[in-house]
Motif scaffolding. Structure first.
Motif, PDB file in Angstrom:
ATOM      1  N   SER A  14      29.026  18.537  72.185  1.00  0.00           N
ATOM      2  CA  SER A  14      29.354  19.927  70.860  1.00  0.00           C
ATOM      3  C   SER A  14      29.119  18.076  69.769  1.00  0.00           C
ATOM      4  O   SER A  14      29.222  17.479  70.290  1.00  0.00           O
ATOM      5  CB  SER A  14      30.593  20.263  70.976  1.00  0.00           C
ATOM      6  OG  SER A  14      31.629  19.067  71.037  1.00  0.00           O
ATOM      7  N   ALA A  15      28.784  19.006  68.130  1.00  0.00           N
ATOM      8  CA  ALA A  15      28.455  18.379  67.175  1.00  0.00           C
ATOM      9  C   ALA A  15      29.437  19.169  66.267  1.00  0.00           C
ATOM     10  O   ALA A  15      29.761  20.628  66.134  1.00  0.00           O
ATOM     11  CB  ALA A  15      27.469  18.014  66.598  1.00  0.00           C
ATOM     12  N   SER A  16      30.116  18.764  64.960  1.00  0.00           N
ATOM     13  CA  SER A  16      30.670  19.973  63.706  1.00  0.00           C
ATOM     14  C   SER A  16      30.497  18.821  62.833  1.00  0.00           C
ATOM     15  O   SER A  16      29.896  17.825  62.220  1.00  0.00           O
ATOM     16  CB  SER A  16      32.162  18.832  64.808  1.00  0.00           C
ATOM     17  OG  SER A  16      32.464  17.527  64.431  1.00  0.00           O
ATOM     18  N   GLN A  17      30.772  19.063  61.712  1.00  0.00           N
ATOM     19  CA  GLN A  17      30.640  19.107  60.661  1.00  0.00           C
ATOM     20  C   GLN A  17      32.121  20.093  59.809  1.00  0.00           C
ATOM     21  O   GLN A  17      32.150  20.906  59.910  1.00  0.00           O
ATOM     22  CB  GLN A  17      29.333  19.491  60.124  1.00  0.00           C
ATOM     23  CG  GLN A  17      29.107  19.648  58.533  1.00  0.00           C
ATOM     24  CD  GLN A  17      29.255  17.945  57.856  1.00  0.00           C
ATOM     25  OE1 GLN A  17      28.434  17.023  58.458  1.00  0.00           O
ATOM     26  NE2 GLN A  17      30.406  18.001  57.295  1.00  0.00           N
ATOM     27  N   THR A  18      32.580  19.453  59.032  1.00  0.00           N
ATOM     28  CA  THR A  18      34.219  19.471  58.085  1.00  0.00           C
ATOM     29  C   THR A  18      32.997  20.429  56.334  1.00  0.00           C
ATOM     30  O   THR A  18      32.327  19.186  56.066  1.00  0.00           O
ATOM     31  CB  THR A  18      34.777  18.667  57.625  1.00  0.00           C
ATOM     32  OG1 THR A  18      34.663  17.951  59.219  1.00  0.00           O
ATOM     33  CG2 THR A  18      35.687  19.378  57.375  1.00  0.00           C
ATOM     34  N   VAL A  19      33.855  21.156  56.427  1.00  0.00           N
ATOM     35  CA  VAL A  19      33.425  21.514  55.273  1.00  0.00           C
ATOM     36  C   VAL A  19      34.855  22.600  54.310  1.00  0.00           C
ATOM     37  O   VAL A  19      35.479  22.598  54.652  1.00  0.00           O
ATOM     38  CB  VAL A  19      32.454  23.258  55.351  1.00  0.00           C
ATOM     39  CG1 VAL A  19      31.258  22.582  56.154  1.00  0.00           C
ATOM     40  CG2 VAL A  19      33.080  24.203  55.954  1.00  0.00           C
ATOM     41  N   LYS A  20      35.025  22.610  53.180  1.00  0.00           N
ATOM     42  CA  LYS A  20      35.658  22.950  52.532  1.00  0.00           C
ATOM     43  C   LYS A  20      35.492  24.262  52.112  1.00  0.00           C
ATOM     44  O   LYS A  20      34.771  23.826  51.421  1.00  0.00           O
ATOM     45  CB  LYS A  20      35.995  21.560  51.712  1.00  0.00           C
ATOM     46  CG  LYS A  20      37.314  21.764  50.720  1.00  0.00           C
ATOM     47  CD  LYS A  20      37.760  21.147  49.637  1.00  0.00           C
ATOM     48  CE  LYS A  20      39.056  21.258  49.148  1.00  0.00           C
ATOM     49  NZ  LYS A  20      39.355  19.870  47.847  1.00  0.00           N
ATOM     50  N   VAL A  21      36.382  25.375  52.320  1.00  0.00           N
ATOM     51  CA  VAL A  21      36.433  26.377  51.463  1.00  0.00           C
ATOM     52  C   VAL A  21      36.651  26.267  50.191  1.00  0.00           C
ATOM     53  O   VAL A  21      38.162  26.383  50.979  1.00  0.00           O
ATOM     54  CB  VAL A  21      36.488  27.622  52.504  1.00  0.00           C
ATOM     55  CG1 VAL A  21      36.038  28.981  52.257  1.00  0.00           C
ATOM     56  CG2 VAL A  21      35.516  27.193  53.705  1.00  0.00           C
ATOM     57  N   THR A  22      37.037  27.312  49.612  1.00  0.00           N
ATOM     58  CA  THR A  22      37.605  27.296  48.637  1.00  0.00           C
ATOM     59  C   THR A  22      37.363  28.867  47.571  1.00  0.00           C
ATOM     60  O   THR A  22      36.373  29.024  47.546  1.00  0.00           O
ATOM     61  CB  THR A  22      37.415  26.126  47.169  1.00  0.00           C
ATOM     62  OG1 THR A  22      35.882  26.235  46.707  1.00  0.00           O
ATOM     63  CG2 THR A  22      37.758  24.468  46.758  1.00  0.00           C
TER      64      THR A  22
END
Lengths: 349, 216
Positions: free
Chosen positions: A203-211
């Motif tokens: 698994s791989a992941s990436q954090t994103v910010k949703v505004t």
């Protein structure tokens, strides 16, 4: 001849992966130096010794990569591939530059890549769009065929994005919507890509910010583009009509007076007629020289009325559009920088 | 006496109507007047000057003018030897028809003082008037009337009576202050009665009025 081949391989592979200055471990630094000095045996020995010591994740990947380079250069292809596999599992995004690395080493690396299951180069692009009318592009590479599940996770919320069997480059579009169609609440989301093939998974992941933001509404129009209102009054060109009209009417009255005068009463001096006629002719002359008063331009008035009606209609449409726009949400998705190195655990295929 | 009553009543009617009407529909004017009066033949010629006043009222398609002109006539050559004063009251009642043309009716009454120095007369006028704009604040009027039912102080009647008029008015476009000029020509053929020989007695008057009017 064998030594010439080595020289050729090393000539291509000279800047192995990255400068040795970043390496903290002394043994690993010595191993990199030995490789640079074409002392392959010593490089292998020191790299193996470094792996028994305490190393950071990146240093471990570096040590295995050095082993991969060294084994490949010394024709120990299987050992080279194994070493590259370890390096890839530790740092899946590790990449070799085919322009700088010899084809022999590159082929060993690519062979190793095809024998492990990893999700590489997960990339989420920034995007701004109105909820339900846009998407966030997500890209990643799966090194071997696997069931790939992608989802966005924030606390207890887990929103599925995609699930499919894939290999190679995968492009996804995330609409940032909940299953019921509403936009996802604002906050930080972890885009998780899980690849599973039999017992192996990665698994791989990436954090994103949703505004969330308000959707821009349309401004009301004050004029229709390309259509300017016309003047509702126009000044007619100067003419001699007033003087002509005065002459005509004065002539009619003069002729009438002349015709109606009684011959028995003698010829009248007509000073009364002359006085008023001179005044009238003078007035007519002045009025002919004067700039005529502006007259209503009927065509222009009708045109302007049409224009105003169109404007009112367009603004009513805009008001209606704004009403629906105010119910919408503008989403802004921005990927956050990764805190650590590569992705989660993996296995051999 | 009857003449005065007529003038007073006409003016009272106009001023009363003016008071009740919109401000822009009423105007009052004062003018200097001069005229030429001839009767019977070329030996009875009089010329005179005097003053005139006018009230004009219009309301929608209806318009009323009342003009009072007082002139002192003096003999001008020929056989005339005595002066007299003339007071003339003209009333024009108009109804706008179309294309600046109005139907016009009313009366004219002229009295002489001393009474028999010249013929006093009265008649009903029926005709038309055209009023044309010749520029901002300037207008020109043209009228023609048949004078019917003429009565004379010396008796008799007139089968033929005609009146022509030319008017000019110029001033502010809102009508508050205007210079006015008005020309009127009357010709009546009086037929004597009562066994007097001589047949027709022509009477002719040219009158000019120049002055100002103020819109209320």
């Amino acid at each position: 001849m064998r030594h010439f081949g080595w020289l050729l391989v090393l000539a291509f592979a000279s800047p192995t992966a990255a400068p040795a200055q970043n390496v903290q471990n002394a043994t690993l630094r010595r191993a990199l130096a030995a490789y640079d000095n074409l002392d392959i045996g010593q490089a292998i020995l020191l790299a193996k010794r470094a792996l028994t010591e305490r190393l950071s994740g990146l240093e471990q990947a570096r040590a295995y990569e050095l082993l991969g380079f060294a084994y490949s250069a010394s024709d120990s292809l299987l050992k080279g591939v194994d070493a590259f596999k370890q390096a890839i599992l530790i740092d899946p995004d590790r990449q070799l530059d085919p322009a700088k690395i010899s084809p022999k080493i590159t082929s060993s690396f690519l062979l190793a890549l095809s024998q492990v299951l990893v999700v590489r180069q997960l990339q989420v692009d920034s995007a701004s769009f109105v909820g339900g009318k846009g998407f966030v592009p997500i890209r990643f590479t799966v090194t071997s065929p696997a069931r790939v599940r992608t989802r966005a996770v924030s606390g207890a919320t887990s929103v599925p994005i995609d699930s499919s069997v894939a290999t190679g480059q995968v492009n996804l579009r995330w609409q940032a919507q909940l299953p019921n169609g509403d936009p996802v609440p604002d906050g930080n989301y972890l885009i998780v890509v899980e690849a599973t093939a039999g017992q192996n998974s990665f698994s791989a992941s990436q954090t994103v910010k949703v505004t969330h933001g308000a959707v821009d509404t349309l401004p009301h129009l004050t004029a229709l583009p390309g259509y300017a209102p016309l003047p509702e009054e126009e000044t007619p060109p100067r003419n001699w009509t007033p003087l002509g009209r005065v002459f005509l009417y004065t002539g009619i009255v003069g002729a009438g007076t002349f015709a109606l005068e009684s011959s028995r009463l003698g010829s009248a001096p007509r000073r009364e007629l002359a006085a008023v006629s001179v005044g009238a002719i003078l007035t007519g002359f002045i009025m002919s020289l004067k700039k005529p008063a502006p007259q209503p331009a009927r065509g222009n008035i009708l045109y302007n009325r049409l224009l105003r009606e169109q404007l009112v209609r367009r603004n009513a449409d805009i008001a209606q559009q704004n009403q629906s726009l105010r119910r919408q949400v503008a989403l802004k998705v921005v990927p956050l920088p990764k805190s650590g190195g590569g992705g989660g655990g993996g296995g051999w295929q | 006496m009857a003449m005065r009553r007529l003038v007073v009543v006409s003016l009272a009617l106009c001023v009363g109507a003016a008071a009740g009407a919109g401000a822009q529909h009423v105007s009052l004017g004062v003018q200097g007047a001069f005229g030429d009066y001839r009767e019977v033949d070329s030996s009875l010629v009089y010329r005179g000057a005097g003053i005139a006043g006018a009230v004009t009222l219009f309301w929608h398609k209806l318009g009323v003018d009342v003009e009072v002109t007082r002139l002192s006539y003096d003999p001008h050559g020929g056989g005339a030897d005595s002066s007299f004063k003339s007071t003339q009251v003209d009333m024009h009642l108009r109804w706008y028809i179309a294309n600046q043309v109005s139907f016009e009716t009313g009366f004219t009454k002229r009295t002489m003082d001393p009474e028999f120095a010249a013929q006093s007369m009265g008649a009903v006028r029926i005709g038309a008037r055209g009023l044309y704009s010749i520029g901002t604040g300037a207008s020109l009027s043209l009228r023609g009337n048949y004078l019917a039912g003429s009565k004379f102080s010396g008796g008799g009647s007139a089968g033929f009576g005609v009146e022509l008029g030319l008017g000019i008015s110029v001033g502010r476009s809102d009508g508050r202050l205007r210079a006015t000029g008005d020309y009127g020509f009357q010709r009546v053929n009086r037929k004597r009665t009562g066994g007097v020989v001589g047949g027709d007695v022509p009477i002719q008057q040219s009158l000019a009025r120049l002055g100002v009017s103020v819109g209320l």
